[in-house]
Write a protein that holds these residues in place. Structure first.
Motif, mmCIF file in Angstrom:
data_model
loop_
_atom_site.group_PDB
_atom_site.id
_atom_site.type_symbol
_atom_site.label_atom_id
_atom_site.label_comp_id
_atom_site.label_asym_id
_atom_site.label_seq_id
_atom_site.Cartn_x
_atom_site.Cartn_y
_atom_site.Cartn_z
ATOM 1 N N GLY A 95 23.929 51.993 38.784
ATOM 2 C CA GLY A 95 24.056 53.019 37.852
ATOM 3 C C GLY A 95 25.165 53.937 37.747
ATOM 4 O O GLY A 95 25.115 54.681 36.873
ATOM 5 N N TYR A 96 26.487 53.507 38.329
ATOM 6 C CA TYR A 96 27.585 54.353 38.024
ATOM 7 C C TYR A 96 28.350 53.467 37.112
ATOM 8 O O TYR A 96 28.912 52.418 37.487
ATOM 9 C CB TYR A 96 28.482 54.731 39.345
ATOM 10 N N HIS A 97 28.394 54.091 35.897
ATOM 11 C CA HIS A 97 28.942 53.376 34.784
ATOM 12 C C HIS A 97 30.370 53.788 34.550
ATOM 13 O O HIS A 97 30.563 54.811 34.484
ATOM 14 C CB HIS A 97 28.135 53.252 33.550
ATOM 15 N N PHE A 98 31.275 53.059 34.165
ATOM 16 C CA PHE A 98 32.782 53.270 33.760
ATOM 17 C C PHE A 98 33.013 52.135 32.828
ATOM 18 O O PHE A 98 32.330 51.270 32.510
ATOM 19 C CB PHE A 98 33.533 53.199 34.939
ATOM 20 N N LYS A 99 34.158 52.555 31.992
ATOM 21 C CA LYS A 99 34.541 51.920 30.852
ATOM 22 C C LYS A 99 35.655 50.769 31.144
ATOM 23 O O LYS A 99 35.930 49.759 30.332
ATOM 24 C CB LYS A 99 35.196 52.899 29.682
ATOM 25 N N GLU A 100 36.430 51.062 32.209
ATOM 26 C CA GLU A 100 37.966 50.179 32.285
ATOM 27 C C GLU A 100 38.060 50.093 33.925
ATOM 28 O O GLU A 100 37.641 50.962 34.622
ATOM 29 C CB GLU A 100 38.867 50.897 31.759
ATOM 30 N N ILE A 101 38.522 48.966 34.334
ATOM 31 C CA ILE A 101 39.186 48.823 35.513
ATOM 32 C C ILE A 101 40.732 48.314 35.342
ATOM 33 O O ILE A 101 41.130 47.533 34.374
ATOM 34 C CB ILE A 101 38.379 47.503 36.351
ATOM 35 N N THR A 102 41.521 49.035 36.351
ATOM 36 C CA THR A 102 42.730 48.446 36.381
ATOM 37 C C THR A 102 43.105 47.415 37.594
ATOM 38 O O THR A 102 42.889 48.086 38.517
ATOM 39 C CB THR A 102 43.769 49.684 36.425
ATOM 40 N N VAL A 103 43.685 46.418 37.312
ATOM 41 C CA VAL A 103 43.769 45.237 38.386
ATOM 42 C C VAL A 103 45.195 45.341 38.482
ATOM 43 O O VAL A 103 46.166 45.153 37.822
ATOM 44 C CB VAL A 103 43.201 44.131 37.814
ATOM 45 N N GLY A 104 45.607 45.161 39.955
ATOM 46 C CA GLY A 104 46.945 45.274 40.266
ATOM 47 C C GLY A 104 46.850 43.892 41.105
ATOM 48 O O GLY A 104 46.767 42.749 40.483
ATOM 49 N N ASN A 105 47.254 43.910 42.388
ATOM 50 C CA ASN A 105 47.494 42.754 43.007
ATOM 51 C C ASN A 105 46.012 42.217 43.928
ATOM 52 O O ASN A 105 45.228 42.945 44.493
ATOM 53 C CB ASN A 105 48.279 43.082 44.427
ATOM 54 N N MET A 106 46.028 40.874 43.754
ATOM 55 C CA MET A 106 44.762 40.254 44.355
ATOM 56 C C MET A 106 45.283 38.963 44.916
ATOM 57 O O MET A 106 45.585 38.086 44.265
ATOM 58 C CB MET A 106 43.520 39.898 43.683
ATOM 59 N N ALA A 107 45.631 38.768 46.250
ATOM 60 C CA ALA A 107 46.560 37.808 46.717
ATOM 61 C C ALA A 107 45.525 36.525 47.367
ATOM 62 O O ALA A 107 44.425 36.685 46.696
ATOM 63 C CB ALA A 107 46.667 38.257 48.410
ATOM 64 N N SER A 108 46.234 35.341 47.240
ATOM 65 C CA SER A 108 45.768 34.000 47.213
ATOM 66 C C SER A 108 44.926 33.994 48.436
ATOM 67 O O SER A 108 45.021 34.802 49.637
ATOM 68 C CB SER A 108 46.948 33.193 47.608
ATOM 69 N N LYS A 109 43.929 33.599 48.322
ATOM 70 C CA LYS A 109 42.889 33.145 49.602
ATOM 71 C C LYS A 109 42.185 31.957 49.503
ATOM 72 O O LYS A 109 42.318 31.197 48.223
ATOM 73 C CB LYS A 109 41.786 34.448 49.428
#
Length: 159
Positions: A95-109
């Motif tokens: 139920g917590y709604h938002f309009k945008e996500i900013t993505v930075g680093n997501m390392a290899s896994k």
């Protein structure tokens, strides 16, 4: 006031402390993570790394959804920070709604696919990003505030 909802698997580190905190004039960072909440040593390390002028809170997705839905941080400049898209999908579905996500680093896994230079997503993370986009959430890539903001959902879908 939630100033940014950011994914960066490094959480509290140089870019967040040196660029994002001053850019948004943040008063609080809220890490949403269902594993870190139970790891006292990691919580201590993250709190130690956060600058004194910015408070740090660490919540489970359930607790964070409850607090944000009740607007508990109203009047405070806050960044929500997560390691992946999965807790953000859970927040949205609680139920917590938002309009945008900013993505930075997501390392290899293991079993991850490279989307961009420093952006690797697992099958579950990709599915969470796609579901969020279907809810109308924009998925934006931006490492530091001075870089251009780019919508990356098409790249994630292809990845």
């Amino acid at each position: 006031m939630i100033c940014d909802i950011r994914i960066d698997d490094r959480l509290i580190h140089g870019q967040v402390c040196g660029f994002w905190i001053p850019h948004h004039n943040l008063q609080r960072i809220v890490i949403v993570d269902d594993e870190i909440i139970h790891d006292a040593q990691r919580k201590t390390a993250l709190k130690f790394g956060c600058p004194d002028k910015c408070k740090l809170s660490i919540f489970s997705t359930d607790s964070a959804a409850d607090k944000f839905n009740r607007k508990i941080d109203e009047g405070i400049r806050v960044m929500i920070l997560c390691q992946s898209s999965i807790p953000l999908l859970k927040l949205y579905e609680k139920g917590y709604h938002f309009k945008e996500i900013t993505v930075g680093n997501m390392a290899s896994k293991p079993d991850s696919t490279r989307i961009r230079k420093t952006l690797f997503v697992s099958k579950e993370e990709k599915e969470a990003f796609i579901k969020l986009s279907e809810y109308g959430v924009k998925i934006i890539s931006q490492m530091v505030p001075s870089e251009p903001r780019e919508d990356i959902i098409d790249e994630i879908r292809k990845g």
